[in-house]
Design a protein around this motif. Structure first.
Motif, PDB file in Angstrom:
ATOM      1  N   ALA C 141       0.837  -1.205   0.000  1.00  0.00           N
ATOM      2  CA  ALA C 141       0.000   0.000   0.000  1.00  0.00           C
ATOM      3  C   ALA C 141       0.871   1.253   0.000  1.00  0.00           C
ATOM      4  N   VAL C 142       1.961   1.209   0.750  1.00  0.00           N
ATOM      5  CA  VAL C 142       2.871   2.352   0.781  1.00  0.00           C
ATOM      6  C   VAL C 142       3.426   2.608  -0.623  1.00  0.00           C
ATOM      7  N   ALA C 143       3.765   1.532  -1.319  1.00  0.00           N
ATOM      8  CA  ALA C 143       4.374   1.673  -2.645  1.00  0.00           C
ATOM      9  C   ALA C 143       3.465   2.444  -3.599  1.00  0.00           C
ATOM     10  N   LYS C 144       2.164   2.305  -3.389  1.00  0.00           N
ATOM     11  CA  LYS C 144       1.211   2.951  -4.308  1.00  0.00           C
ATOM     12  C   LYS C 144       0.662   4.267  -3.774  1.00  0.00           C
ATOM     13  N   ALA C 145       1.013   4.595  -2.552  1.00  0.00           N
ATOM     14  CA  ALA C 145       0.367   5.736  -1.894  1.00  0.00           C
ATOM     15  C   ALA C 145       0.881   7.073  -2.408  1.00  0.00           C
ATOM     16  N   ARG C 146       0.021   8.070  -2.362  1.00  0.00           N
ATOM     17  CA  ARG C 146       0.494   9.442  -2.518  1.00  0.00           C
ATOM     18  C   ARG C 146       0.771  10.038  -1.157  1.00  0.00           C
ATOM     19  N   LEU C 147      -0.066   9.691  -0.186  1.00  0.00           N
ATOM     20  CA  LEU C 147       0.065  10.234   1.166  1.00  0.00           C
ATOM     21  C   LEU C 147       0.233   9.091   2.160  1.00  0.00           C
ATOM     22  N   VAL C 148       1.388   9.071   2.822  1.00  0.00           N
ATOM     23  CA  VAL C 148       1.617   8.077   3.865  1.00  0.00           C
ATOM     24  C   VAL C 148       1.586   8.766   5.228  1.00  0.00           C
ATOM     25  N   ALA C 149       0.758   8.243   6.120  1.00  0.00           N
ATOM     26  CA  ALA C 149       0.757   8.712   7.509  1.00  0.00           C
ATOM     27  C   ALA C 149       1.829   7.907   8.236  1.00  0.00           C
ATOM     28  N   ASN C 150       2.906   8.595   8.564  1.00  0.00           N
ATOM     29  CA  ASN C 150       4.012   7.900   9.229  1.00  0.00           C
ATOM     30  C   ASN C 150       3.594   7.628  10.673  1.00  0.00           C
ATOM     31  N   PRO C 151       3.745   6.374  11.135  1.00  0.00           N
ATOM     32  CA  PRO C 151       3.200   6.005  12.443  1.00  0.00           C
ATOM     33  C   PRO C 151       3.909   6.691  13.607  1.00  0.00           C
ATOM     34  N   GLY C 152       3.233   6.742  14.727  1.00  0.00           N
ATOM     35  CA  GLY C 152       3.816   7.255  15.955  1.00  0.00           C
ATOM     36  C   GLY C 152       4.901   6.326  16.471  1.00  0.00           C
ATOM     37  N   CYS C 153       5.726   6.858  17.363  1.00  0.00           N
ATOM     38  CA  CYS C 153       6.860   6.081  17.868  1.00  0.00           C
ATOM     39  C   CYS C 153       6.385   4.917  18.735  1.00  0.00           C
ATOM     40  N   TYR C 154       5.559   5.200  19.723  1.00  0.00           N
ATOM     41  CA  TYR C 154       5.041   4.111  20.557  1.00  0.00           C
ATOM     42  C   TYR C 154       4.272   3.086  19.727  1.00  0.00           C
ATOM     43  N   PRO C 155       3.360   3.540  18.841  1.00  0.00           N
ATOM     44  CA  PRO C 155       2.607   2.560  18.047  1.00  0.00           C
ATOM     45  C   PRO C 155       3.500   1.682  17.171  1.00  0.00           C
ATOM     46  N   THR C 156       4.605   2.236  16.666  1.00  0.00           N
ATOM     47  CA  THR C 156       5.510   1.388  15.883  1.00  0.00           C
ATOM     48  C   THR C 156       6.122   0.308  16.772  1.00  0.00           C
ATOM     49  N   ALA C 157       6.622   0.729  17.934  1.00  0.00           N
ATOM     50  CA  ALA C 157       7.263  -0.235  18.844  1.00  0.00           C
ATOM     51  C   ALA C 157       6.277  -1.293  19.316  1.00  0.00           C
ATOM     52  N   ALA C 158       5.024  -0.912  19.520  1.00  0.00           N
ATOM     53  CA  ALA C 158       4.035  -1.851  20.059  1.00  0.00           C
ATOM     54  C   ALA C 158       3.458  -2.770  18.992  1.00  0.00           C
ATOM     55  N   GLN C 159       3.149  -2.197  17.824  1.00  0.00           N
ATOM     56  CA  GLN C 159       2.462  -2.993  16.811  1.00  0.00           C
ATOM     57  C   GLN C 159       3.361  -4.018  16.129  1.00  0.00           C
ATOM     58  N   LEU C 160       4.636  -3.664  15.945  1.00  0.00           N
ATOM     59  CA  LEU C 160       5.490  -4.603  15.208  1.00  0.00           C
ATOM     60  C   LEU C 160       5.457  -5.997  15.828  1.00  0.00           C
ATOM     61  N   PRO C 161       5.617  -6.152  17.144  1.00  0.00           N
ATOM     62  CA  PRO C 161       5.518  -7.512  17.689  1.00  0.00           C
ATOM     63  C   PRO C 161       4.089  -8.009  17.870  1.00  0.00           C
ATOM     64  N   LEU C 162       3.139  -7.111  18.128  1.00  0.00           N
ATOM     65  CA  LEU C 162       1.797  -7.579  18.514  1.00  0.00           C
ATOM     66  C   LEU C 162       0.899  -7.920  17.325  1.00  0.00           C
ATOM     67  N   VAL C 163       1.036  -7.195  16.229  1.00  0.00           N
ATOM     68  CA  VAL C 163       0.166  -7.468  15.084  1.00  0.00           C
ATOM     69  C   VAL C 163       0.278  -8.926  14.623  1.00  0.00           C
ATOM     70  N   PRO C 164       1.505  -9.452  14.468  1.00  0.00           N
ATOM     71  CA  PRO C 164       1.573 -10.871  14.042  1.00  0.00           C
ATOM     72  C   PRO C 164       0.928 -11.819  15.051  1.00  0.00           C
ATOM     73  N   LEU C 165       1.017 -11.489  16.341  1.00  0.00           N
ATOM     74  CA  LEU C 165       0.446 -12.378  17.356  1.00  0.00           C
ATOM     75  C   LEU C 165      -1.075 -12.344  17.330  1.00  0.00           C
ATOM     76  N   VAL C 166      -1.624 -11.159  17.132  1.00  0.00           N
ATOM     77  CA  VAL C 166      -3.086 -11.039  17.050  1.00  0.00           C
ATOM     78  C   VAL C 166      -3.585 -11.697  15.768  1.00  0.00           C
ATOM     79  N   GLU C 167      -2.892 -11.421  14.666  1.00  0.00           N
ATOM     80  CA  GLU C 167      -3.267 -12.039  13.390  1.00  0.00           C
ATOM     81  C   GLU C 167      -3.302 -13.559  13.490  1.00  0.00           C
ATOM     82  N   ALA C 168      -2.271 -14.100  14.173  1.00  0.00           N
ATOM     83  CA  ALA C 168      -2.160 -15.558  14.243  1.00  0.00           C
ATOM     84  C   ALA C 168      -3.074 -16.151  15.303  1.00  0.00           C
ATOM     85  N   GLY C 169      -3.756 -15.286  16.056  1.00  0.00           N
ATOM     86  CA  GLY C 169      -4.654 -15.786  17.085  1.00  0.00           C
ATOM     87  C   GLY C 169      -3.943 -16.493  18.215  1.00  0.00           C
ATOM     88  N   LEU C 170      -2.695 -16.116  18.452  1.00  0.00           N
ATOM     89  CA  LEU C 170      -1.914 -16.790  19.497  1.00  0.00           C
ATOM     90  C   LEU C 170      -2.123 -16.184  20.878  1.00  0.00           C
TER      91      LEU C 170
END
Lengths: 349, 349, 349, 349
Positions: C141-170
């Motif tokens: 999506a970034v590759a095609k975007a005209r406008l990218v909302a660059n994430p917040g610092c805390y949200p980047t640190a938190a989501q990188l490990p948690l998103v895969p865990l939530v996605e995987a239902g672990l």
């Protein structure tokens, strides 16, 4: 001591760091009672809103200066910003003693004041009676004073070791270099970009080189000690610590004098002083060894450059460099034991 | 550049801070390949066990020195502790170039070495060919050298501004006072009480006053510049930051010279230099403005003491004061563009 | 790459820390050229007046936003304060790509935005096309975007490990506790009492507990990953360092899942990613191991509480948490190699 | 109080930080006299050689433990390293009261001790009489004790807010998560690489995750409060400050309970306590507001996760977390006013 004997103390400008430090020290003083506190922006609030670490103390509510019950005080500490103080103090009742922590009454010569502060002195008559109060160097005058100009932090650190050397004629008074390093609390609590954690941490820089307002204050003291006009190099540096000043003075020995002579002259000058300690020749002090205390430590080392010595002194800028010396002066002015409320040991680590 | 053109580089003593810093810089070098790393206590382990921040890099396993394949290297950085280095370097194959980050080959005079380091030099013949490598001051000799003695951190910070002034005869070479302030990484990674966070944070102290081993190193450079024996005051201070050195030099102007002359002489000496920048007269640098970079910033201010000036210089002690200058010297020795791998900007905040 | 192929880059709001960090990184980018910089208070001055550490770079003079030649840019980084950004970006030429480092376009739902930011969104149409750009999670999506909302610092640190865990239902998505610790640069360069050295050094405190604006941003990402509404505990703490975020997440394992499963799921999700590294089970990362770099390190440990695990992640808040990820997104948007200008190793110590 | 009424106090292991802190506090105690100090490596020297900040105090010379005149003491503080203490204390005269600052007598169950400390308890009989001394929670037992096991720093910070909540049945005792952050002095004065300034400054990391020895100590207290076996998550982090612990506890409310109920239960439990203060609901404390003092501050905030609350507590790890609580216990054991020597306000900044 019964309540009727208590010294009633007020603080004008209690919401800055020197105000908080006065409160911290006075909280352990058995014969004073804080009866008045001002803090313009926080008027109407308890001090605990401004300084949560002091919230548990039983203290008067902050008021505006114009609402301060100044005549219910026996002694007032004035911790207002430089420049605003002269008129405020001029307006205080004559029976109230004053210890002024600002720079407003430190320079005896109002022309020098005008030159360095950029405007005419607003209370030149009052200036005449102000006593410049490095306690150890002016104890008798302080005892009789109504108005004590509490010395600056750098000037206290620099003059304590240098005045005895100049007085004794042991060093060349025309070749004094003072390289000083200070913590950030010296800049006060005002929100300034230059005092941000990110701007100060992990670095050091010089500032006010050859133009800092504490230079004339130091020169005034050394001039009096020498009996003739003295100029010094004074180069302050800002470094990442909250408290502490270390002053490294580079001095030229007068013919026949040795570093040991310097050490001994300083030690003799402060013999019996509770707050000044001179280390054995060759040893040097660290600011962390006086942190939180009213102590001054002084060390002298012979230089590799022949005929030169290094004289290092340390204080806590908020204690001996400000509020501690102010309380020490208050004790002297009020005839109380000089060390009252000032005997807590340094805090390390 | 094809692999066959790559400079094969080894690091003896890769598990200290200067070793890590070499790796950090070389990781961005397009024409070198790290082929050998030693680290006695961690022999057999990957560097990432010692420095997790470098774990992701593709690097050789740490070995003991005696197992190091030194003849598969074109150039070796020696980052071993002072004193152990002389014999190790004497034993290296003659075709391998060496940049030694220890103090072992910095003093040309082996008697001076013996006096300050307490034992006879172990490789006096080798000492004769060693080039003392402040790159900007010895570029041509470095280019031809087999063995470069990489300068100490304090001496680099002090000599860069002072050598041109002494050479030009603008200052009194017998009255140079150097008050230096350093971060803690200069003490290395050894577990010492004096380097503990709790012992260093929130404070400052002088150390090695009139007895620090970097004094003779500075004096050697200034003596060469003056053409006669020079002694200096050198007073280092330890302060709570990891990286950075600020050197405040107090100098006496020769008759007719002004602070502006000093500033201009330094600026002229380093014109076109990629890593030395001289600020406008009256401006002073901060260590945080060179953090992580190979830059040196220099500022000159006229003193309040007539006929005196203040000369302030800053470097990152691990970069221009150690590993950065080592890579700069490597580039010069290998005929590579001098700035290769050294162009990353300072990191602030 | 010839000049004609260079990406012309502008920065709106270059006088803040994220602006300076963009410049630091772009200075090493071989295929971009900075052609426009704005900084309202410093308009007309070189960036070196605001950031002396960058003074030596060849950069355009700072201008006011209204004078910025925005159509001479191919891509603009917007580093303006939150809230002022929406209208500015809405007014940019349509052919210019934008990476917005503010919070203004991060929340897809403009009602959520209004609730947390206290005013209606000023560019709701534009919001629809904005891509929330944690690069590893939204690369296409970034590759095609005209406008990218660059994430917040805390949200980047938190989501990188948690998103895969939530996605995987672990993990139990209704029981996620995120205890985060941040350096002070996250508060920006504005002169605020709470960011003073003296207020931050030697201490720690929580802030914005249960009310920090990064909570809805984290919840948005986890909600998308879970496919249903998620709320989290998010408790940030301010601590005495300039850079770095450490996020300690406490999670409840779904039946049958182990801490090792969590570790493997995250590792698998980021296999081959140049900027995300997962440590062996039981090992934990330190912020200083990513300082100055675009890296994220993640560690997983089994808890003493049965059925629970601890997931720790670290980033440099100014790099992967702001300007580094912004450059990473720029590279993706411009079709450049994603790691360009981002390969410098972490700086330790 | 005349000399004959003075409590004669000894300190075994006076050359560590907790020893120095005991001296700092006792220096202000009007009814104790320090008569014995041991320090193995510094035996024969004055304490001022080890701690220059205390050099001016009139104190006995350091001796080896075997030379300590233990029977001339009424009470002994034992500040020896964990593990060496059991036999030393077992060998003390029975009439001497003991406050042990090590971990050696904290765990009632010697099997738990053996499990966590890796060796059998050396004085199981003595263990039976040891009183675990969080003063506020065990005042009566402390008053009668001969041997008080002074609690760990983390356990003090964690138990003070949590014990009342578990006792009152307001929280789910099986879902307690304690994320703690500590200053470096908790690691003592031993020269360890991990405690170096350069390794700690500008960063944070978790350590001992799910394996720290303070976990069983916390669990012991909560188990007693709950009346059944409790396990907790306990995750400590090391951060760049010398003093202070902040404990952020994440708790699940029992049905019907609110965050306000939690706050009120804690406040009620510590009503009238001089050293524990509970903030208004929603406010959170900072470690710098207790620095140098024996205070504990506690704040409670309702979570965004329904049915959850955040309970934050702060102490100075060297005072309430070690030497201050030890003096508090001494006061109680000796029948002295509990606050003696402990009333100095926090030091900020």
């Amino acid at each position: 001591m019964t309540a009727s004997n208590e010294l009633r103390v007020g603080i004008l400008g209690a919401s800055g760091y020197t105000g908080a430090e006065l409160i911290r020290l006075l909280a352990q003083h058995p014969s004073t009672r804080v009866t008045m506190l001002t803090g313009d922006r926080a008027a109407g609030k308890p001090l605990g809103d401004v300084f949560p670490h002091l919230a548990y103390l039983d203290l008067p509510i902050l008021t505006k200066i114009e609402d301060a019950k100044v005549d219910e005080c026996d002694l007032i500490f004035c911790a207002l910003p430089h420049g605003t103080t002269q008129e405020v103090i001029a307006g205080l009742p004559k029976q109230v003693k004053v210890v002024d922590l600002s720079a407003d009454f430190r320079l005896h010569n109002v022309d020098t004041y005008a030159e360095w502060y950029g405007h005419a002195h607003q209370a030149p008559e009052l200036q005449k009676e102000a006593v410049y109060g490095i306690t150890e160097l002016a104890r008798e005058a302080v005892a009789k004073a109504r108005l004590v100009a509490n010395p600056g932090c750098y000037p206290t650190a620099a003059q304590l070791p240098l005045v005895p050397l100049v007085e004794a004629g042991l060093i060349d008074s025309d070749d004094i270099i003072i390289d000083a390093k200070s913590g950030v609390s010296g800049a006060g609590r005002a929100a300034k970009e230059g005092s941000l954690f990110t701007e100060v941490a992990e670095g050091i820089h010089a500032y006010g080189v050859a133009s800092h307002r504490h230079a004339p204050e130091i020169e005034q003291g050394l001039t009096a000690a020498a009996g003739r006009e003295i100029r010094v190099n004074f180069t302050p540096h800002l470094m990442p610590m909250s408290r502490g000043i270390l002053s490294t003075a580079y001095v030229k020995l007068e013919k026949g004098a040795s570093a040991a002579d310097l050490r001994d002259a300083i030690a003799k000058r402060y013999e019996g002083e509770p707050f000044v300690r001179v280390l054995p020749l060759g040893q040097v002090p660290a600011t962390r060894h006086v942190r939180g205390s009213n102590h001054t430590l002084i060390g002298v080392v012979a230089d590799r450059l022949k005929g030169r010595a290094i004289v290092i002194s340390v204080i806590d800028n908020l204690v001996k460099g400000a509020s501690g010396q102010a309380v020490q002066n208050m004790n002297v002015m009020a005839g109380l034991p000089e060390t009252t409320a000032l005997m807590q040991p340094p805090m390390f680590p």
